[in-house]
Design a protein around this motif. Structure first.
Motif, PDB file in Angstrom:
ATOM      1  N   THR A 161      -7.120   5.540   7.458  1.00 46.91           N
ATOM      2  CA  THR A 161      -6.618   4.211   6.889  1.00 46.91           C
ATOM      3  C   THR A 161      -7.852   3.586   6.316  1.00 46.91           C
ATOM      4  N   VAL A 162      -8.935   3.546   7.035  1.00 42.39           N
ATOM      5  CA  VAL A 162     -10.210   2.736   6.587  1.00 42.39           C
ATOM      6  C   VAL A 162     -10.609   3.547   5.434  1.00 42.39           C
ATOM      7  N   MET A 163     -10.727   4.755   5.377  1.00 41.53           N
ATOM      8  CA  MET A 163     -11.189   5.619   4.060  1.00 41.53           C
ATOM      9  C   MET A 163     -10.356   5.278   2.812  1.00 41.53           C
ATOM     10  N   GLY A 164      -9.124   4.996   3.219  1.00 41.13           N
ATOM     11  CA  GLY A 164      -8.051   4.737   2.026  1.00 41.13           C
ATOM     12  C   GLY A 164      -8.312   3.588   1.610  1.00 41.13           C
ATOM     13  N   LEU A 165      -8.430   2.603   2.518  1.00 40.65           N
ATOM     14  CA  LEU A 165      -8.497   1.164   2.040  1.00 40.65           C
ATOM     15  C   LEU A 165     -10.033   0.903   1.230  1.00 40.65           C
ATOM     16  N   ALA A 166     -11.057   1.829   1.614  1.00 40.82           N
ATOM     17  CA  ALA A 166     -12.203   1.838   0.810  1.00 40.82           C
ATOM     18  C   ALA A 166     -12.051   2.500  -0.609  1.00 40.82           C
ATOM     19  N   ALA A 167     -11.376   3.640  -0.608  1.00 42.56           N
ATOM     20  CA  ALA A 167     -11.002   4.246  -1.933  1.00 42.56           C
ATOM     21  C   ALA A 167     -10.179   3.336  -2.755  1.00 42.56           C
ATOM     22  N   CYS A 168      -9.347   2.507  -2.040  1.00 37.47           N
ATOM     23  CA  CYS A 168      -8.422   1.604  -2.807  1.00 37.47           C
ATOM     24  C   CYS A 168      -9.183   0.333  -3.379  1.00 37.47           C
ATOM     25  N   SER A 169     -10.298   0.263  -2.871  1.00 33.68           N
ATOM     26  CA  SER A 169     -10.638  -1.131  -3.229  1.00 33.68           C
ATOM     27  C   SER A 169     -11.510  -1.409  -4.729  1.00 33.68           C
ATOM     28  N   THR A 170     -11.446  -0.053  -5.385  1.00 34.24           N
ATOM     29  CA  THR A 170     -11.909  -0.207  -6.736  1.00 34.24           C
ATOM     30  C   THR A 170     -10.650   0.000  -7.687  1.00 34.24           C
ATOM     31  N   THR A 171      -9.470   0.082  -7.122  1.00 34.41           N
ATOM     32  CA  THR A 171      -8.474   0.030  -7.911  1.00 34.41           C
ATOM     33  C   THR A 171      -7.573  -1.140  -7.896  1.00 34.41           C
ATOM     34  N   ALA A 172      -6.843  -1.415  -8.915  1.00 36.06           N
ATOM     35  CA  ALA A 172      -6.049  -2.567  -9.092  1.00 36.06           C
ATOM     36  C   ALA A 172      -5.247  -2.858  -7.735  1.00 36.06           C
ATOM     37  N   GLU A 173      -4.916  -4.025  -7.551  1.00 36.62           N
ATOM     38  CA  GLU A 173      -4.101  -4.424  -6.035  1.00 36.62           C
ATOM     39  C   GLU A 173      -2.748  -4.443  -6.926  1.00 36.62           C
ATOM     40  N   PRO A 174      -1.620  -4.315  -6.188  1.00 39.24           N
ATOM     41  CA  PRO A 174      -0.138  -4.902  -6.883  1.00 39.24           C
ATOM     42  C   PRO A 174      -0.326  -6.119  -7.098  1.00 39.24           C
ATOM     43  N   SER A 175       0.623  -6.810  -8.093  1.00 40.95           N
ATOM     44  CA  SER A 175       0.643  -7.912  -8.534  1.00 40.95           C
ATOM     45  C   SER A 175       1.551  -8.790  -7.693  1.00 40.95           C
ATOM     46  N   GLU A 176       1.062 -10.142  -7.658  1.00 40.89           N
ATOM     47  CA  GLU A 176       1.511 -11.108  -6.760  1.00 40.89           C
ATOM     48  C   GLU A 176       3.269 -10.838  -6.798  1.00 40.89           C
ATOM     49  N   GLU A 177       3.830 -10.865  -8.245  1.00 41.30           N
ATOM     50  CA  GLU A 177       5.237 -10.884  -8.072  1.00 41.30           C
ATOM     51  C   GLU A 177       5.852  -9.740  -7.577  1.00 41.30           C
ATOM     52  N   SER A 178       5.056  -8.668  -7.037  1.00 39.93           N
ATOM     53  CA  SER A 178       5.685  -7.494  -6.631  1.00 39.93           C
ATOM     54  C   SER A 178       6.053  -7.753  -4.918  1.00 39.93           C
ATOM     55  N   GLY A 179       5.567  -8.808  -4.689  1.00 36.89           N
ATOM     56  CA  GLY A 179       5.562  -9.220  -3.315  1.00 36.89           C
ATOM     57  C   GLY A 179       4.942  -8.241  -2.163  1.00 36.89           C
ATOM     58  N   ALA A 180       4.221  -7.111  -2.560  1.00 33.56           N
ATOM     59  CA  ALA A 180       3.366  -6.295  -2.081  1.00 33.56           C
ATOM     60  C   ALA A 180       1.772  -6.659  -1.829  1.00 33.56           C
ATOM     61  N   ASN A 181       1.261  -6.432  -0.600  1.00 36.75           N
ATOM     62  CA  ASN A 181      -0.076  -6.632  -0.354  1.00 36.75           C
ATOM     63  C   ASN A 181      -0.492  -5.054  -0.363  1.00 36.75           C
ATOM     64  N   MET A 182      -1.869  -4.780  -0.225  1.00 43.48           N
ATOM     65  CA  MET A 182      -2.543  -3.664   0.035  1.00 43.48           C
ATOM     66  C   MET A 182      -2.214  -2.894   1.263  1.00 43.48           C
ATOM     67  N   ALA A 183      -1.647  -3.626   2.362  1.00 44.63           N
ATOM     68  CA  ALA A 183      -1.197  -3.045   3.403  1.00 44.63           C
ATOM     69  C   ALA A 183       0.033  -2.228   3.233  1.00 44.63           C
ATOM     70  N   ASP A 184       1.046  -3.049   2.420  1.00 42.05           N
ATOM     71  CA  ASP A 184       2.215  -2.307   2.143  1.00 42.05           C
ATOM     72  C   ASP A 184       1.933  -0.955   1.209  1.00 42.05           C
ATOM     73  N   VAL A 185       1.037  -1.328   0.139  1.00 40.33           N
ATOM     74  CA  VAL A 185       0.788  -0.051  -0.592  1.00 40.33           C
ATOM     75  C   VAL A 185       0.108   1.121   0.097  1.00 40.33           C
ATOM     76  N   MET A 186      -0.704   0.947   1.064  1.00 37.03           N
ATOM     77  CA  MET A 186      -1.489   1.940   1.949  1.00 37.03           C
ATOM     78  C   MET A 186      -0.435   2.815   2.675  1.00 37.03           C
ATOM     79  N   PHE A 187       0.525   1.715   3.312  1.00 37.95           N
ATOM     80  CA  PHE A 187       1.718   2.337   4.158  1.00 37.95           C
ATOM     81  C   PHE A 187       2.357   3.360   3.305  1.00 37.95           C
ATOM     82  N   VAL A 188       2.880   2.960   2.269  1.00 38.26           N
ATOM     83  CA  VAL A 188       3.791   3.641   1.352  1.00 38.26           C
ATOM     84  C   VAL A 188       3.133   4.960   0.919  1.00 38.26           C
ATOM     85  N   GLN A 189       1.859   4.833   0.532  1.00 42.21           N
ATOM     86  CA  GLN A 189       1.063   5.959   0.003  1.00 42.21           C
ATOM     87  C   GLN A 189       0.872   7.023   0.956  1.00 42.21           C
TER      88      GLN A 189
END
Length: 190
Positions: free
Chosen positions: A19-47
């Motif tokens: 999880t820590v490594m994934g969050l670090a790897a995702c830190s350079t990628t775009a975050e989900p849009s606010e309209e999606s209702g998802a945050n990075m915790a949601d994205v990482m869980f799904v991924q």
């Protein structure tokens, strides 16, 4: 200490590290849009849950290819496949809707993180090599640990996630997989 307790502790520690490594790897990628209702915790869980579910399906497929396995264990493996296949498709659709990559497409530095699904290559090989009742028991023991890992992941997203459908899926995973763990423990005891 029981082998399953040690394995679960190792799997939980591995999940935390991933999880820590994934969050670090995702830190350079775009975050989900606010309209999606998802945050990075949601994205990482799904991924991370997609390959986790794929691991459970792979374990089930290995068991279902065998003969001489208790019909109750076979039925459970079929039930796991039937439940987790559609969940994988739903999670892939969410990632597409959110404009976020799956772990295997675009997650540089995340490929080849074996064991993320709670199964080592040695565990899978042991399941592949086993036959009959031994295969059934091994499947149950490994799936208990695997499900415990999924429950840990789901509890994490309930703490940090915000997407209503992801939260609903996490609650369903906790309830269904906890029930299956109890069922599997009962099957092993009988």
């Amino acid at each position: 200490m029981k082998k399953t307790t040690v394995i679960r502790a190792l799997a939980t520690s591995a999940f935390a590290l991933i999880t820590v490594m994934g969050l670090a790897a995702c830190s350079t990628t775009a975050e989900p849009s606010e309209e999606s209702g998802a945050n990075m915790a949601d994205v990482m869980f799904v991924q991370m849950m997609i390959p986790h579910h794929e691991g459970a399906i792979e374990m089930s497929d290995v068991l279902l290819s065998k003969t001489g396995v208790d019909p109750e264990v076979v039925a459970l493996a079929e039930q796991i496949k039937a439940a987790q296949g559609p969940e994988i498709e739903q999670m892939k659709a969410w990632l597409d809707d959110w404009g976020m990559p799956q772990m295997d497409d675009g997650m540089d530095g995340m490929d080849g993180m074996g064991g993320m699904d709670g199964m080592s290559d040695e565990d899978m090989q042991a399941l592949e090599d086993a036959s009959g009742a031994e295969a059934g028991d091994l499947f149950l023991e490994q799936m208990i640990v695997h499900h415990a890992g999924a429950i840990d992941m789901a509890e994490e997203v309930l703490d940090d996630g915000q997407h209503p459908e992801v939260r609903e899926l996490a609650e369903n995973i906790i309830a269904s997989q906890a029930a299956e763990i109890e069922q599997m423990r009962s099957m092993l005891d009988s």
